[in-house]
Design a protein around this motif. Structure first.
Motif, PDB file in Angstrom:
ATOM      1  N   ARG A   1      -5.633  12.502   0.129  1.00 24.55           N
ATOM      2  CA  ARG A   1      -4.152  11.425   1.068  1.00 24.55           C
ATOM      3  C   ARG A   1      -5.121  10.416   0.074  1.00 24.55           C
ATOM      4  O   ARG A   1      -6.099  10.200   0.141  1.00 24.55           O
TER       5      ARG A   1
ATOM      6  N   ILE B   1       1.162  -1.509  -0.097  1.00 21.86           N
ATOM      7  CA  ILE B   1       0.199  -0.363  -0.293  1.00 21.86           C
ATOM      8  C   ILE B   1       0.598   1.206  -0.026  1.00 21.86           C
ATOM      9  O   ILE B   1       1.243   1.488   1.026  1.00 21.86           O
TER      10      ILE B   1
ATOM     11  N   VAL C   1      -7.824   4.648  -3.047  1.00 18.73           N
ATOM     12  CA  VAL C   1      -8.488   5.276  -2.083  1.00 18.73           C
ATOM     13  C   VAL C   1      -8.288   6.176  -1.724  1.00 18.73           C
ATOM     14  O   VAL C   1      -7.725   6.867  -1.098  1.00 18.73           O
TER      15      VAL C   1
ATOM     16  N   ASP D   1      -4.286   6.416  -0.881  1.00 22.69           N
ATOM     17  CA  ASP D   1      -3.739   4.949  -0.990  1.00 22.69           C
ATOM     18  C   ASP D   1      -3.818   4.659  -2.279  1.00 22.69           C
ATOM     19  O   ASP D   1      -4.768   4.326  -2.482  1.00 22.69           O
TER      20      ASP D   1
ATOM     21  N   ASP E   1      -6.636  -1.165  -6.445  1.00 21.28           N
ATOM     22  CA  ASP E   1      -7.894   0.207  -6.270  1.00 21.28           C
ATOM     23  C   ASP E   1      -7.033   0.938  -5.816  1.00 21.28           C
ATOM     24  O   ASP E   1      -5.268   1.169  -4.929  1.00 21.28           O
TER      25      ASP E   1
ATOM     26  N   GLU F   1      -8.924   9.873   0.534  1.00 21.96           N
ATOM     27  CA  GLU F   1      -9.719  10.245   1.470  1.00 21.96           C
ATOM     28  C   GLU F   1     -10.330   8.810   2.418  1.00 21.96           C
ATOM     29  O   GLU F   1     -11.356   9.191   3.304  1.00 21.96           O
ATOM     30  N   GLY F   2     -10.229   7.472   2.147  1.00 27.14           N
ATOM     31  CA  GLY F   2     -10.407   6.372   3.025  1.00 27.14           C
ATOM     32  C   GLY F   2     -11.864   5.918   2.650  1.00 27.14           C
ATOM     33  O   GLY F   2     -12.451   5.132   2.885  1.00 27.14           O
ATOM     34  N   VAL F   3     -11.637   6.589   1.317  1.00 27.09           N
ATOM     35  CA  VAL F   3     -13.033   5.620   0.053  1.00 27.09           C
ATOM     36  C   VAL F   3     -12.580   4.460  -0.943  1.00 27.09           C
ATOM     37  O   VAL F   3     -11.662   5.797  -2.026  1.00 27.09           O
ATOM     38  N   SER F   4     -12.502   3.695  -0.702  1.00 24.90           N
ATOM     39  CA  SER F   4     -12.085   2.834  -1.484  1.00 24.90           C
ATOM     40  C   SER F   4     -12.874   2.594  -2.928  1.00 24.90           C
ATOM     41  O   SER F   4     -14.675   2.834  -2.880  1.00 24.90           O
TER      42      SER F   4
END
Lengths: 260, 201
Positions: B143, B129, B161, B145, B159, B163-166
């Motif tokens: 952010r 990651i 991601v 990822d 994938d 801001e925390g949304v995949s």
């Protein structure tokens, strides 16, 4: 006058009931999908909200964005956020995150003084970065799951836990006591309205794009809401990625590669 | 026997360190891969440089180069992959590519022209990651990822991601919902994707 005189027993009961419901639906682990047993009703309200959005909210937000210059809109948001500081602080403390409580407190003093009653945000430039907290998130850090997914009229996506959290946050906010005790209930509404318009004005293109590219807009928003809340509860820190349960699929992989 | 012990210890240590070094090297390579691909993607998405079709074509190229679209498609279908027939799977693969290109162009398009900087990376199961930030002037960074899988060949993204949304999880939830609403039939999803790709052309 007793500052609590306006808190009706009904409200307290509703909050307690919601809280209890949210608490008993705590799931083990962190499911990637939120349960949605009320889907038919939720979809109905979602459609109604969309209609309200298309006819009123989005046009108002667009107008607001076109008419009010960027710096002024930022000041509006800064001001509202500064007013919310007590709510954020209360939740920082309830999450036993004293560093965050310190940042929230310093931000409030810096922005209220140097930032002229919160219209500006010099605190961020000083490295005091804002982090939003609410009681729904606090419950999340206690291990309370979202319960079921809810679409609230006008207010939009929520969950049993987060709706209960909103009730509680109401009582963390001194402005609400002031408004209640001086018969200025319209202040609370006005603030909510401005906050809504401001938030909507910042997501016009994003939401349009999501709607355009979705084949099931409702399901997409539900997924985004859930993932976003999970991420907020973790404060964006590790595990930063939602768990992908790929175990079953890995087996499938091997079979598939044998087939091909 | 006793004399062998230090030897074993040395062997174990040496192996551990060299595995560690290899893993670190792989991780650095993966970071490099994301940094260059991410930057190129954000540049490709710059709105005023070209027409929408040109942009989509360029992005499609990058996507098939950097992403494992087949695997992403399979994960997005989740447990329904098993239920799909061979014909359904192959039609789905084609439709999914169109769908993902349009979705990514639309959702990542708002970050066009910004710069991407890689912050760190860490192993996660069989993946790496890579955490990065999209840096924007006067606004907080975003952010992003990247879940990168290194199979036998080149590393591939599976994938993104934000801001925390995949993206992958969102698509999986959406597809599952469409399939459930058409009585658990994959055909319902294919029909919607067909409509979508037909409308885009």
């Amino acid at each position: 006058m007793n500052p609590f005189s306006r808190i009706s027993p009904g409200r307290v009961f509703a909050a307690t009931a919601l809280f209890a419901l949210a608490a008993c639906s705590t799931p083990g682990g962190e499911p990637t999908q939120i349960s949605d047993p009320l889907e038919p009703i939720n979809r109905y309200i979602f459609a109604a909200n969309l209609a309200v959005d298309t006819t009123i909210l989005e046009p108002v937000a667009t107008l607001y964005r076109d008419v009010v210059p960027d710096p002024a809109r930022d000041s509006v948001r800064n001001f509202l956020r500064n007013l919310e500081s007590p709510v954020v602080l209360a939740n920082d403390v309830l999450q036993r995150d004293m560093d965050a409580a310190g940042v929230t407190t310093k931000r409030f003093f810096v922005n209220t003084t140097l930032g002229i009653l919160g219209l500006f945000d010099p605190a961020t430039d000083m490295g005091l970065v804002r982090r939003d907290e609410d009681f729904g998130q606090t419950l999340g850090t206690y291990g309370v799951g979202p319960g079921v997914y809810l679409v609230l009229p006008i207010l939009g996506p929520s969950s049993l836990r987060d709706a209960a959290g909103n009730f509680v946050d109401y009582y963390f906010d001194p402005l609400n006591y002031y408004a209640d005790n001086t018969d200025r209930g319209h202040l609370t509404l006005l603030r909510a309205g401005i906050r809504g318009v401001d938030a909507r004005a910042r997501t016009i293109e994003t939401l349009d794009e999501i709607e355009r590219t979705s084949i099931d807009f409702y399901a997409t928003i539900r997924s985004l809401y859930h993932q976003r809340r999970q991420s907020d509860i973790r404060n964006g820190s590790a595990p930063s990625l939602p768990r992908l349960d790929l175990t079953g699929d890995a087996e499938e992989d091997r079979t598939a590669s044998l087939e091909n | 026997m006793m004399r062998l012990r230090p030897f074993f210890l040395a062997l174990v240590l040496a192996t551990t360190f060299s595995i560690g070094a290899v893993a670190q090297k792989a991780q650095a390579d993966t970071e490099e891969f994301i940094a260059s691909l991410g930057d190129r993607a954000l540049q490709v998405l710059v709105v005023d440089s070209q027409s929408e079709t040109e942009r989509e074509d360029a992005f499609r190229e990058l996507l098939s180069e950097g992403f494992d679209l087949r695997l992403i498609g399979r994960y997005a279908l989740g447990r329904y992959w098993r239920r799909a027939t061979a014909e359904q799977r192959s039609e789905y693969a084609k439709l999914f590519e169109d769908f993902i290109v349009e979705t990514y162009v639309a959702r990542l398009g708002e970050y066009s022209g910004e710069t991407l900087s890689v912050v760190s990376s860490r192993p996660d199961d069989q993946d790496t990651i890579v955490t990065s930030e999209i840096v924007r002037e006067g606004r907080p960074p975003i952010r992003v990822d990247w879940r990168v899988r290194r199979g036998e060949g080149e590393p591939k993204i599976i994938d993104v991601v934000v801001e925390g949304v995949s993206m992958l999880l969102t698509q999986r939830d959406e597809f599952a919902s469409v399939i459930q609403r058409s009585g658990g039939n994959v055909e319902g999803l294919l029909a919607r994707l067909r409509e979508k790709s037909g409308a885009a052309e």
